[in-house]
Design a protein around this motif. Structure first.
Motif, PDB file in Angstrom:
ATOM      1  N   MET A   1       0.820  -1.207   0.000  1.00  0.00           N
ATOM      2  CA  MET A   1       0.000   0.000   0.000  1.00  0.00           C
ATOM      3  C   MET A   1       0.862   1.268   0.000  1.00  0.00           C
ATOM      4  N   GLN A   2       2.140   1.075   0.163  1.00  0.00           N
ATOM      5  CA  GLN A   2       3.036   2.231   0.190  1.00  0.00           C
ATOM      6  C   GLN A   2       2.969   3.023  -1.108  1.00  0.00           C
ATOM      7  N   ARG A   3       2.849   2.303  -2.223  1.00  0.00           N
ATOM      8  CA  ARG A   3       2.768   2.970  -3.515  1.00  0.00           C
ATOM      9  C   ARG A   3       1.509   3.852  -3.601  1.00  0.00           C
ATOM     10  N   MET A   4       0.390   3.363  -3.065  1.00  0.00           N
ATOM     11  CA  MET A   4      -0.837   4.159  -3.075  1.00  0.00           C
ATOM     12  C   MET A   4      -0.682   5.394  -2.197  1.00  0.00           C
ATOM     13  N   LEU A   5      -0.080   5.230  -1.037  1.00  0.00           N
ATOM     14  CA  LEU A   5       0.130   6.372  -0.144  1.00  0.00           C
ATOM     15  C   LEU A   5       1.002   7.430  -0.830  1.00  0.00           C
ATOM     16  N   GLN A   6       2.059   7.001  -1.484  1.00  0.00           N
ATOM     17  CA  GLN A   6       2.923   7.957  -2.198  1.00  0.00           C
ATOM     18  C   GLN A   6       2.146   8.690  -3.288  1.00  0.00           C
ATOM     19  N   TYR A   7       1.340   7.943  -4.033  1.00  0.00           N
ATOM     20  CA  TYR A   7       0.535   8.543  -5.098  1.00  0.00           C
ATOM     21  C   TYR A   7      -0.431   9.589  -4.511  1.00  0.00           C
ATOM     22  N   LEU A   8      -1.131   9.220  -3.447  1.00  0.00           N
ATOM     23  CA  LEU A   8      -2.115  10.134  -2.847  1.00  0.00           C
ATOM     24  C   LEU A   8      -1.451  11.372  -2.268  1.00  0.00           C
ATOM     25  N   ARG A   9      -0.297  11.194  -1.659  1.00  0.00           N
ATOM     26  CA  ARG A   9       0.387  12.350  -1.065  1.00  0.00           C
ATOM     27  C   ARG A   9       0.907  13.317  -2.119  1.00  0.00           C
ATOM     28  N   GLN A  10       1.019  12.892  -3.345  1.00  0.00           N
ATOM     29  CA  GLN A  10       1.343  13.810  -4.438  1.00  0.00           C
ATOM     30  C   GLN A  10       0.123  14.653  -4.808  1.00  0.00           C
ATOM     31  N   GLN A  11      -1.067  14.146  -4.463  1.00  0.00           N
ATOM     32  CA  GLN A  11      -2.316  14.815  -4.823  1.00  0.00           C
ATOM     33  C   GLN A  11      -2.886  15.677  -3.692  1.00  0.00           C
ATOM     34  N   VAL A  12      -2.841  15.134  -2.479  1.00  0.00           N
ATOM     35  CA  VAL A  12      -3.465  15.788  -1.326  1.00  0.00           C
ATOM     36  C   VAL A  12      -2.603  15.611  -0.088  1.00  0.00           C
ATOM     37  N   ASN A  13      -2.908  16.391   0.933  1.00  0.00           N
ATOM     38  CA  ASN A  13      -2.246  16.258   2.221  1.00  0.00           C
ATOM     39  C   ASN A  13      -3.124  15.366   3.095  1.00  0.00           C
ATOM     40  N   ILE A  14      -2.808  14.075   3.128  1.00  0.00           N
ATOM     41  CA  ILE A  14      -3.599  13.134   3.920  1.00  0.00           C
ATOM     42  C   ILE A  14      -2.832  12.817   5.198  1.00  0.00           C
ATOM     43  N   SER A  15      -3.498  13.002   6.313  1.00  0.00           N
ATOM     44  CA  SER A  15      -2.856  12.751   7.604  1.00  0.00           C
ATOM     45  C   SER A  15      -2.658  11.251   7.816  1.00  0.00           C
ATOM     46  N   ASP A  16      -1.784  10.914   8.742  1.00  0.00           N
ATOM     47  CA  ASP A  16      -1.560   9.502   9.061  1.00  0.00           C
ATOM     48  C   ASP A  16      -2.846   8.855   9.567  1.00  0.00           C
ATOM     49  N   GLU A  17      -3.598   9.599  10.379  1.00  0.00           N
ATOM     50  CA  GLU A  17      -4.858   9.058  10.917  1.00  0.00           C
ATOM     51  C   GLU A  17      -5.863   8.793   9.798  1.00  0.00           C
ATOM     52  N   ASP A  18      -6.041   9.760   8.892  1.00  0.00           N
ATOM     53  CA  ASP A  18      -6.977   9.575   7.773  1.00  0.00           C
ATOM     54  C   ASP A  18      -6.503   8.452   6.855  1.00  0.00           C
ATOM     55  N   TRP A  19      -5.185   8.375   6.640  1.00  0.00           N
ATOM     56  CA  TRP A  19      -4.652   7.295   5.812  1.00  0.00           C
ATOM     57  C   TRP A  19      -4.951   5.944   6.447  1.00  0.00           C
ATOM     58  N   HIS A  20      -4.808   5.834   7.757  1.00  0.00           N
ATOM     59  CA  HIS A  20      -5.091   4.577   8.447  1.00  0.00           C
ATOM     60  C   HIS A  20      -6.556   4.169   8.238  1.00  0.00           C
ATOM     61  N   ILE A  21      -7.470   5.108   8.391  1.00  0.00           N
ATOM     62  CA  ILE A  21      -8.899   4.810   8.205  1.00  0.00           C
ATOM     63  C   ILE A  21      -9.165   4.438   6.753  1.00  0.00           C
ATOM     64  N   PHE A  22      -8.652   5.249   5.821  1.00  0.00           N
ATOM     65  CA  PHE A  22      -8.860   5.020   4.389  1.00  0.00           C
ATOM     66  C   PHE A  22      -8.292   3.671   3.965  1.00  0.00           C
ATOM     67  N   SER A  23      -7.038   3.400   4.284  1.00  0.00           N
ATOM     68  CA  SER A  23      -6.371   2.183   3.821  1.00  0.00           C
ATOM     69  C   SER A  23      -6.966   0.925   4.448  1.00  0.00           C
ATOM     70  N   SER A  24      -7.551   1.043   5.633  1.00  0.00           N
ATOM     71  CA  SER A  24      -8.126  -0.140   6.284  1.00  0.00           C
ATOM     72  C   SER A  24      -9.355  -0.666   5.546  1.00  0.00           C
ATOM     73  N   CYS A  25      -9.924   0.129   4.641  1.00  0.00           N
ATOM     74  CA  CYS A  25     -11.099  -0.297   3.885  1.00  0.00           C
ATOM     75  C   CYS A  25     -10.742  -1.022   2.584  1.00  0.00           C
ATOM     76  N   PHE A  26      -9.459  -1.116   2.269  1.00  0.00           N
ATOM     77  CA  PHE A  26      -9.011  -1.789   1.051  1.00  0.00           C
ATOM     78  C   PHE A  26      -8.643  -3.224   1.349  1.00  0.00           C
ATOM     79  N   GLU A  27      -8.814  -4.069   0.343  1.00  0.00           N
ATOM     80  CA  GLU A  27      -8.372  -5.461   0.433  1.00  0.00           C
ATOM     81  C   GLU A  27      -7.466  -5.760  -0.752  1.00  0.00           C
ATOM     82  N   ALA A  28      -6.524  -6.661  -0.530  1.00  0.00           N
ATOM     83  CA  ALA A  28      -5.614  -7.072  -1.601  1.00  0.00           C
ATOM     84  C   ALA A  28      -6.292  -8.120  -2.468  1.00  0.00           C
ATOM     85  N   LYS A  29      -6.012  -8.045  -3.768  1.00  0.00           N
ATOM     86  CA  LYS A  29      -6.557  -9.026  -4.708  1.00  0.00           C
ATOM     87  C   LYS A  29      -5.527  -9.211  -5.816  1.00  0.00           C
TER      88      LYS A  29
END
Length: 189
Positions: free
Chosen positions: A1-29
């Motif tokens: 998920m590190q790649r997604m976090l890097q991509y998003l941080r290029q777009q917006v300022n997402i806090s660690d807390e918001d990232w934790h909530i956001f990323s917890s809703c994703f599943e790997a496939k």
């Protein structure tokens, strides 16, 4: 998920807390190569972030001819947006060209996050704007540029596609026959 976090941080300022909530809703496939991610007639239920791999989206004409309309590859979000957002069956096929690893979020979970986290709504708005601009640029390119210009533009914007995507699909995407693409490539070489 590190790649997604890097991509998003290029777009917006997402806090660690918001990232934790956001990323917890994703599943790997993981999808094997040359399999359908989505078939026409099915509803698109997931927004995916491609961690690795290449996908192709296409429509099929009544005579069976396929027209490639887009690709998904490493470091990009992908889905059949028209089906995903309208909750209607897709008219597009999505297939993996290589083994493809994604992080995916269900439509219902994304809607909850839009209501819960303003930064996720901003991410959604920016992604929608980016997708509309990309589609608009492609449409304008098909209407105003030569086949050779479209080929060179694709080569400069997405060179990784040329390693994984058969030339017939690339030709379809830029609106020409595989034979015309071969002539262009030969002339440029």
């Amino acid at each position: 998920m590190q790649r997604m976090l890097q991509y998003l941080r290029q777009q917006v300022n997402i806090s660690d807390e918001d990232w934790h909530i956001f990323s917890s809703c994703f599943e790997a496939k993981t999808y094997p190569a040359k399999t359908f991610y989505l078939q026409a007639g099915e509803m698109e239920n997931y927004l995916c972030f491609v961690d690795s791999g290449v996908t192709r989206f296409y429509v099929e004409a009544a005579n069976g001819d396929e027209t490639t309309v887009g690709f998904g590859f490493d470091g990009w979000f992908m889905c059949v947006y028209s089906s995903f957002y309208t909750r209607t069956p897709s008219r597009y096929y999505g297939e993996t060209l290589t083994e493809t690893h994604v992080w995916r979020i269900h439509y219902d979970d994304l809607q909850k996050l839009f209501d819960r986290l303003p930064v996720v709504e901003r991410i959604g708005r920016l992604a929608t704007q980016q997708m509309l601009l990309f589609k608009s640029e492609r449409e304008l390119s098909l209407l105003t540029r030569t086949a050779e210009e479209r080929y060179l533009d694709l080569l400069s914007k997405a060179p990784q596609l040329f390693r994984y995507v058969p030339l017939k699909h690339l030709a379809s995407y830029i609106g020409i026959t595989p034979q015309a693409l071969s002539r262009i490539r030969k002339r440029i070489s």
